[in-house]
Design a protein around this motif. Structure first.
Motif, short mmCIF file in Angstrom:
data_model
loop_
_atom_site.label_atom_id
_atom_site.label_comp_id
_atom_site.label_asym_id
_atom_site.label_seq_id
_atom_site.Cartn_x
_atom_site.Cartn_y
_atom_site.Cartn_z
N TYR A 179 -9.59 13.42 8.32
CA TYR A 179 -8.70 12.75 7.41
C TYR A 179 -8.36 13.94 6.41
CZ TYR A 179 -10.08 8.49 10.14
OH TYR A 179 -10.12 7.62 10.84
N LEU A 180 -7.43 13.47 5.76
CA LEU A 180 -6.99 14.18 4.39
C LEU A 180 -7.34 13.09 3.13
CD1 LEU A 180 -3.58 15.61 4.93
CD2 LEU A 180 -5.69 16.68 5.04
N PHE A 181 -7.62 13.12 2.18
CA PHE A 181 -7.68 12.36 1.04
C PHE A 181 -6.76 12.63 -0.12
CE2 PHE A 181 -11.52 12.14 3.66
CZ PHE A 181 -11.67 10.81 3.83
N PHE A 182 -6.25 11.68 -0.49
CA PHE A 182 -5.22 11.68 -1.51
C PHE A 182 -5.94 11.07 -2.61
CE2 PHE A 182 -1.25 13.77 -0.16
CZ PHE A 182 -1.46 13.80 1.41
N ILE A 183 -6.02 11.76 -3.93
CA ILE A 183 -6.80 11.01 -4.94
C ILE A 183 -6.13 11.08 -6.44
CG2 ILE A 183 -8.72 11.44 -6.69
CD1 ILE A 183 -10.39 11.82 -3.93
N ASP A 184 -6.00 9.84 -7.03
CA ASP A 184 -5.32 9.97 -8.37
C ASP A 184 -6.42 9.97 -9.40
OD1 ASP A 184 -2.74 10.00 -7.27
OD2 ASP A 184 -2.25 8.00 -8.05
N LEU A 185 -6.48 10.96 -10.48
CA LEU A 185 -7.57 10.97 -11.26
C LEU A 185 -7.01 10.73 -12.55
CD1 LEU A 185 -9.48 14.29 -10.56
CD2 LEU A 185 -10.40 12.04 -10.36
N GLU A 186 -7.75 10.06 -13.86
CA GLU A 186 -7.23 10.05 -15.11
C GLU A 186 -7.79 11.20 -15.85
OE1 GLU A 186 -9.19 6.21 -16.34
OE2 GLU A 186 -7.81 4.98 -14.89
N ALA A 187 -7.00 12.33 -15.80
CA ALA A 187 -7.25 13.55 -16.16
C ALA A 187 -6.17 14.43 -16.18
CB ALA A 187 -8.42 14.28 -15.09
N ASP A 188 -5.90 15.36 -17.11
CA ASP A 188 -5.18 16.12 -17.49
C ASP A 188 -5.40 17.66 -16.75
OD1 ASP A 188 -2.76 17.79 -18.15
OD2 ASP A 188 -2.60 16.85 -19.90
N ALA A 189 -4.89 18.08 -15.74
CA ALA A 189 -5.18 19.49 -15.26
C ALA A 189 -4.84 20.62 -16.13
CB ALA A 189 -4.54 19.76 -13.71
N THR A 190 -3.95 20.45 -17.18
CA THR A 190 -3.64 21.49 -18.21
C THR A 190 -4.82 21.66 -18.92
OG1 THR A 190 -2.57 20.14 -19.83
CG2 THR A 190 -1.31 21.03 -18.00
N GLN A 191 -5.92 20.97 -18.99
CA GLN A 191 -6.85 21.19 -19.86
C GLN A 191 -7.91 21.93 -18.98
OE1 GLN A 191 -8.39 17.46 -21.12
NE2 GLN A 191 -6.73 16.80 -22.42
N VAL A 192 -8.61 22.95 -19.86
CA VAL A 192 -9.61 23.93 -19.17
C VAL A 192 -10.58 23.21 -18.78
CG1 VAL A 192 -11.04 25.76 -19.78
CG2 VAL A 192 -8.88 25.65 -20.91
N SER A 193 -11.28 22.07 -19.36
CA SER A 193 -12.28 21.44 -18.84
C SER A 193 -12.04 20.80 -17.52
CB SER A 193 -12.85 20.25 -19.93
OG SER A 193 -11.93 19.31 -19.89
N VAL A 194 -11.03 20.17 -17.26
CA VAL A 194 -10.41 19.85 -15.90
C VAL A 194 -10.35 20.92 -14.86
CG1 VAL A 194 -8.67 18.51 -15.02
CG2 VAL A 194 -9.38 17.85 -17.04
N GLY A 218 0.78 -1.34 -0.14
CA GLY A 218 -0.10 -0.20 -0.06
C GLY A 218 0.82 1.49 0.02
N GLY A 219 0.09 2.37 0.52
CA GLY A 219 0.64 3.70 0.34
C GLY A 219 1.90 3.87 1.10
N VAL A 220 2.91 4.48 0.83
CA VAL A 220 4.05 5.19 1.41
C VAL A 220 3.64 6.46 2.15
CG1 VAL A 220 6.48 5.51 1.65
CG2 VAL A 220 5.61 3.74 -0.17
N THR A 221 3.29 6.20 3.30
CA THR A 221 2.75 7.25 4.27
C THR A 221 3.60 8.43 4.37
OG1 THR A 221 2.92 6.25 6.23
CG2 THR A 221 1.15 5.99 5.40
N ILE A 222 4.84 8.55 4.63
CA ILE A 222 5.83 9.43 4.70
C ILE A 222 5.67 10.35 3.59
CG2 ILE A 222 7.60 8.35 4.11
CD1 ILE A 222 7.87 10.87 6.88
N THR A 223 5.87 9.69 2.40
CA THR A 223 5.61 10.57 1.26
C THR A 223 4.64 11.54 1.00
OG1 THR A 223 7.28 8.96 -0.12
CG2 THR A 223 5.90 10.37 -1.47
N LEU A 224 3.10 11.06 1.11
CA LEU A 224 2.10 11.46 1.23
C LEU A 224 2.08 12.58 2.04
CD1 LEU A 224 -0.58 8.63 0.88
CD2 LEU A 224 0.81 9.92 -0.93
N ASP A 225 2.46 12.49 3.55
CA ASP A 225 2.35 13.36 4.45
C ASP A 225 3.33 14.56 4.03
OD1 ASP A 225 0.62 11.94 5.75
OD2 ASP A 225 1.89 11.34 7.40
N MET A 226 4.51 14.50 3.58
CA MET A 226 5.23 15.42 3.36
C MET A 226 5.11 16.20 2.20
SD MET A 226 9.30 14.33 4.79
CE MET A 226 9.69 16.05 4.15
N LEU A 227 4.39 15.50 0.96
CA LEU A 227 4.10 16.37 0.08
C LEU A 227 2.81 17.37 0.45
CD1 LEU A 227 4.23 16.42 -2.99
CD2 LEU A 227 2.54 14.95 -3.31
#
Lengths: 287, 287
Positions: free
Chosen positions: A239-254, A67-76
């Motif tokens: 809690y904080l929620f970390f999410i990965d989306l199949e989307a490109d944030a450089t697009q205006v619609s996103v 599963g997740g590497v928690t120190i990476t998420l927390d520090m980010l």
């Protein structure tokens, strides 16, 4: 100009293997050279890039088994100035290194807790009475092999080659489909790509309020490829929620979706959009 | 009849403190006596109750700073025969034990990785050059104190009293509001209570499909107090979701919600309904 890249060392770790594969693609694309800088912990690796000592840092985010590497998420979340430039997926094959000639002679097995956990079935079967000792990385405990002839270390095949150590058993991870995802992080804006990572806290600090942000993604047809919760560290149950989306944030619609998302979250942080490089295991183990 | 209860030992751990507080309430309610059985790992603690060697097991589930205890969640899913009888919330206060008289003399600090992580700010400030060595529990490394006079161990106040060891610094955890939630697990049906825990995988193995189960809870007015994802261990990007609800599964209306939930999930496991006992820190540290 040469690019400096921090990673969890010493040389021989899986993080170094991922970094080398990344550097190879970078070299092909830009012709630039890279200088790899090993750091003793994930925290120090991330601080080095946040403080400008290096250009980039490569850190593990998630393993398919543990599963997740928690120190990476927390520090980010805490550092709040790093953007994801690239994701790397590395196949993991653990080996047991030792100077003894048979498994019966092994009394102690050293490795990183994640690696010990990923081989626990194999260890219970083949080394049921060995003492398991956690260490800070999969490479650090190699120093024990010369001092203690009854010791074994779970590490990468690459470490065996690099330090000229004998492999007593290979591919000992319990699940063959074991891989780790890394992020390449830097202070520059990310370049865009197939995936976007973000994190948020919720206004009422009630996990039940999570349904609204997820409805925003669903209604816009954005698929979520991962969700992970982390404590806010303020109080049990926040809690904080970390999410990965199949989307490109450089697009205006996103970007419009993210504006809507902001109205259902307390603090929203966008960590950038990036492509995913899946590393061929043969290139790693040849190295 | 005396009840046997497994916990992560040896005596002096936070798990033992939680178990003792639970036994005290149990004694008041039922007058029954309890025999506490320390085990060397969380996995062995859970296996002992699953295999019928003991009646109950007390294991940590989540810490307010470091998050979920993944081995507990993974084993609860895999064993598939344990039900939650009670939740316990224990305040955590870490102390540094050592035979030296001043911090300057400490060269090595031993503790469980979670305890080291919970004190990392304090360690960076007061012991910036000490070597940090991870161990299997907060009590196990106490044996180093007699052998190595420059060693310190991060553990509970209770361990200091139990083993007659000197406290060099107390309440050294970075976040004062540090608490750990434990579950009391057994093979008997749970008795009902304010909270229900469950876990599921999703039909399409797409985290985006998570929105439907959450909509079921929201539409029925059931508040979710926690959500945590764990890898299915089949492939990177496939998850199980562990959820706590403010609901009692012994009520017919809640059972109807779970029937609807089943149609939006692949495998659904209900781990029982239970009440939460918040342990008063004074009772723990008096002990």
């Amino acid at each position: 100009m040469s690019i400096t890249i921090a990673y969890l060392g010493p040389p021989g770790t899986y993080a170094e293997a991922a970094t080398l594969a990344y550097v190879r693609t970078l070299g092909k694309e830009t012709g630039s050279e890279a200088l790899l800088c090993p750091y003793p912990s994930i925290a120090q690796t991330l601080q080095s890039v946040a403080q400008g000592q290096v250009h980039l840092a490569v850190v593990p985010v998630e393993n398919s088994i543990e599963g997740g590497v928690t120190i990476t998420l927390d520090m980010l979340w805490q550092l709040n100035i790093l953007q994801i430039q690239q994701a790397l997926v590395l196949p993991i094959r653990h080996a047991l290194l030792s100077w003894v000639s048979s498994l019966e002679a092994i009394q102690t097995v050293y490795s990183h807790p994640q690696a010990l956990a990923q081989c626990q079935g194999w260890l219970e079967t083949f080394l049921p009475s060995a003492q398991l000792v956690p260490t800070n990385s999969t490479t650090e405990p190699l120093q024990h092999l010369d001092k203690d002839v009854t010791a074994g270390v779970i590490t990468s095949q690459r470490a065996a080659q690099l330090y000229n150590l004998p492999v007593l058993a290979s591919a000992i991870n319990d699940y063959p489909d074991n891989s780790t995802r890394f992020w390449v992080l830097g202070k520059q804006s990310s370049l865009g790509g197939s995936h976007t990572s973000l994190a948020f806290s919720l206004p009422a600090n009630r996990p039940g309020a999570l349904v609204k942000p997820l409805q925003v993604f669903a209604s816009q047809g954005l698929n979520m490829s991962r969700i992970e919760s982390r404590p806010t560290k303020r109080s049990l149950g926040e809690y904080l929620f970390f999410i990965d989306l199949e989307a490109d944030a450089t697009q205006v619609s996103v970007q419009a979706v993210f504006s809507e998302l902001a109205s259902h979250t307390e603090i929203l942080k966008i960590f950038g959009s990036y492509s995913i490089l899946t590393i061929d295991s043969s290139t790693v183990f040849e190295d």
